[in-house]
Scaffold this motif. Structure first.
Motif, PDB file in Angstrom:
ATOM      1  N   ARG A 100       0.855  -1.186   0.000  1.00 52.47           N
ATOM      2  CA  ARG A 100       0.000   0.000   0.000  1.00 52.47           C
ATOM      3  C   ARG A 100       0.892   1.238   0.000  1.00 52.47           C
ATOM      4  O   ARG A 100       1.930   1.258   0.675  1.00 52.47           O
ATOM      5  CB  ARG A 100      -0.888   0.007   1.238  1.00 52.47           C
ATOM      6  N   MET A 102       0.747   4.030   1.540  1.00 52.59           N
ATOM      7  CA  MET A 102       1.028   4.592   2.860  1.00 52.59           C
ATOM      8  C   MET A 102       2.075   3.781   3.625  1.00 52.59           C
ATOM      9  O   MET A 102       2.744   4.304   4.512  1.00 52.59           O
ATOM     10  CB  MET A 102      -0.260   4.719   3.676  1.00 52.59           C
ATOM     11  N   GLU A 103       2.253   2.532   3.262  1.00 56.91           N
ATOM     12  CA  GLU A 103       3.268   1.675   3.879  1.00 56.91           C
ATOM     13  C   GLU A 103       4.681   2.142   3.496  1.00 56.91           C
ATOM     14  O   GLU A 103       5.636   1.942   4.244  1.00 56.91           O
ATOM     15  CB  GLU A 103       3.013   0.243   3.392  1.00 56.91           C
ATOM     16  N   GLY A 106       3.707   7.007   0.687  1.00 59.41           N
ATOM     17  CA  GLY A 106       2.776   7.729  -0.187  1.00 59.41           C
ATOM     18  C   GLY A 106       2.991   7.405  -1.649  1.00 59.41           C
ATOM     19  O   GLY A 106       3.582   6.390  -2.001  1.00 59.41           O
TER      20      GLY A 106
END
Length: 161
Positions: A100, A102-103, A106
């Motif tokens: 993802r 956000m992992e 961004g």
């Protein structure tokens, strides 16, 4: 019937990946800022500076990823001279996993302690463990095939070199 492969033959893996929203947002933002700069002189300087944000969306919204005997290269699809190549000698191991944005900090080109990434969407990603103890991550379809080829090219694998 199989034919022996020429010792000089090398396998190359190549994929392009585009964000479904980054390029459209970059285009709309760029057009809006140019119009504002043209219509109202008092906002011209700010609009032109903010064009850098639009350019960032456009430059990182589409990428081309190549795994070859030279290493792993990720380049902007729109501005191909903006590229980063990681030679196999700097890679310890490659793997693939669902990632993802956000992992990894961004969307776009990201950097944080111990991690660099080029992220255009959530999904399949190529994870490169580098010799200096950091990771380089690229969100791209068919990352598992890319990881397998990178691992074949690594020094000491006995393959690809």
């Amino acid at each position: 019937m199989s034919h022996p492969r020429d010792a000089r033959e090398r396998t190359v893996w190549y994929r392009s990946q585009f964000s479904s929203w980054m390029i459209p947002v970059g285009v709309v933002l760029a057009i809006a800022l140019i119009v504002i700069a043209a219509v109202d002189a008092s906002y011209r300087a700010v609009s032109l500076v903010l064009l850098l944000a639009a350019a960032a969306f456009l430059v990182t919204g589409g990428i081309k990823v190549t795994v070859s005997s030279l290493g792993v290269t990720v380049a902007s699809a729109l501005v191909p001279f903006l590229r980063r190549t990681i030679p196999h000698e700097r890679i310890v191991h490659a793997s693939a996993r669902w990632t993802r944005p956000m992992e990894i900090g961004g969307w776009g080109y990201r950097w944080k302690p111990g991690l660099r990434a080029v992220s255009v969407r959530e999904g399949d990603a190529l994870w490169l463990e580098l010799a200096r103890g950091t990771n380089f991550v690229i969100t791209v379809d068919d990352a598992q095939t890319a990881a397998e080829l990178v691992n074949q090219y690594l020094p000491g694998s006995g393959k690809g070199r």
